[in-house]
Design a protein around this motif. Structure first.
Motif, PDB file in Angstrom:
ATOM      1  N   GLY A   1      45.497  46.821  25.072  1.00  0.00           N
ATOM      2  CA  GLY A   1      46.573  47.173  25.982  1.00  0.00           C
ATOM      3  C   GLY A   1      47.660  46.126  25.984  1.00  0.00           C
ATOM      4  O   GLY A   1      47.379  44.924  25.840  1.00  0.00           O
ATOM      5  N   ASP A   2      48.915  46.547  26.130  1.00  0.00           N
ATOM      6  CA  ASP A   2      50.062  45.631  26.234  1.00  0.00           C
ATOM      7  C   ASP A   2      50.146  44.657  25.065  1.00  0.00           C
ATOM      8  O   ASP A   2      50.438  43.470  25.238  1.00  0.00           O
ATOM      9  CB  ASP A   2      49.993  44.848  27.552  1.00  0.00           C
TER      10      ASP A   2
ATOM     11  N   THR B   1      45.964  40.512  18.368  1.00  0.00           N
ATOM     12  CA  THR B   1      47.269  40.945  18.862  1.00  0.00           C
ATOM     13  C   THR B   1      47.986  41.734  17.765  1.00  0.00           C
ATOM     14  O   THR B   1      47.439  41.971  16.695  1.00  0.00           O
ATOM     15  CB  THR B   1      48.146  39.740  19.267  1.00  0.00           C
TER      16      THR B   1
END
Length: 247
Positions: A105-106, A128
């Motif tokens: 998420g994000d 990431t």
């Protein structure tokens, strides 16, 4: 033993134990002479396969094509995940969605796997970038609920193993990509090499990411020198020369 299906490593270990027993019996006087030496299979060569950046791209792209043709989301996110985290394929095939497994998420994600080599018994591997989008799209495509296997399950409801469908898919993908000598573990070794040969990489953190309790294990068995990164390290070393300003 070999004819019965035992691996070369099993045969060597068994022969070493047998030799130790025979030597003890000979030293204690229970044998008049040592049996003649038995020729054993040589140990396997050290595995050093590391994918180039181009090979990695080709394999992941072909995995995406393979999934499209199969009408499912599986090999593409699996290969991308192994390439981006260095996790063992067996670890990824057992991981589930949720706080105790994989969360994304994000633009950030983390996968937690059981690891007896860590103090807590759990190893956390963050990631990431593009990989988070791939995993988010994979969950959306599969409609997996919290606690469900990220990669699976099979038709019988059980988790996949590294054999069967995953291995078959990997072979087809490798053939389509034109990449030879492809195996699951080479992705893991490549991940460690790419990170470990970059100047400034913290060895302790890398070993923890790979799930090794000993930094030497990562350096000895996983990090294979690469010429371009060796040159980068040499340039960094040259920058430390106290006489560099004198020409």
């Amino acid at each position: 033993m070999g004819a019965g299906g035992a691996t070369a490593a099993t045969v060597r270990r068994s022969m070493a134990a047998l030799r130790a027993v025979l030597l003890y019996l000979y030293d204690e006087g229970h044998l008049d002479a040592m049996p003649p030496a038995v020729k054993m299979q040589p140990p396997p060569k050290r595995r050093t396969r590391v994918y180039s950046d181009d090979e990695r791209r080709r394999l992941i792209v072909e995995a995406q094509v393979y999934d499209f043709r199969q009408g499912r989301s599986f090999m593409y996110p699996l290969l991308a995940m192994i390439d981006g985290t260095g996790l063992r394929v067996s670890e990824l095939l057992a991981v589930t969605w949720g706080p105790d497994g994989l969360m994304v998420g994000d633009g950030e994600g983390v996968v937690r796997v059981a690891d007896s080599k860590t103090a807590t018994g759990i190893r956390s591997v963050p990631f990431t970038g593009r990989l988070t989008r791939i995993l988010a799209e994979h969950r959306k495509a599969t409609g997996a609920a919290e606690g469900a296997l990220v990669f699976g399950p099979r038709e019988d409801g059980k988790a996949y193993t590294r054999h069967g469908a995953p291995r078959y898919g990997l072979r087809r993908i490798a053939a389509a990509a034109g990449v030879e000598d492809v195996g699951w573990h080479a992705f893991r070794r490549t991940h460690a090499t790419v990170l470990g040969t970059l100047p400034g990489t913290d060895e302790v953190t890398l070993a923890a990411r790979m799930g090794h309790s000993d930094v030497a294990t990562t350096k000895r068995h996983y990090i294979i020198p690469q010429h371009d990164r060796e040159r980068a390290l040499a340039d960094l070393a040259a920058s430390l020369d106290p006489f560099k300003d004198e020409g």
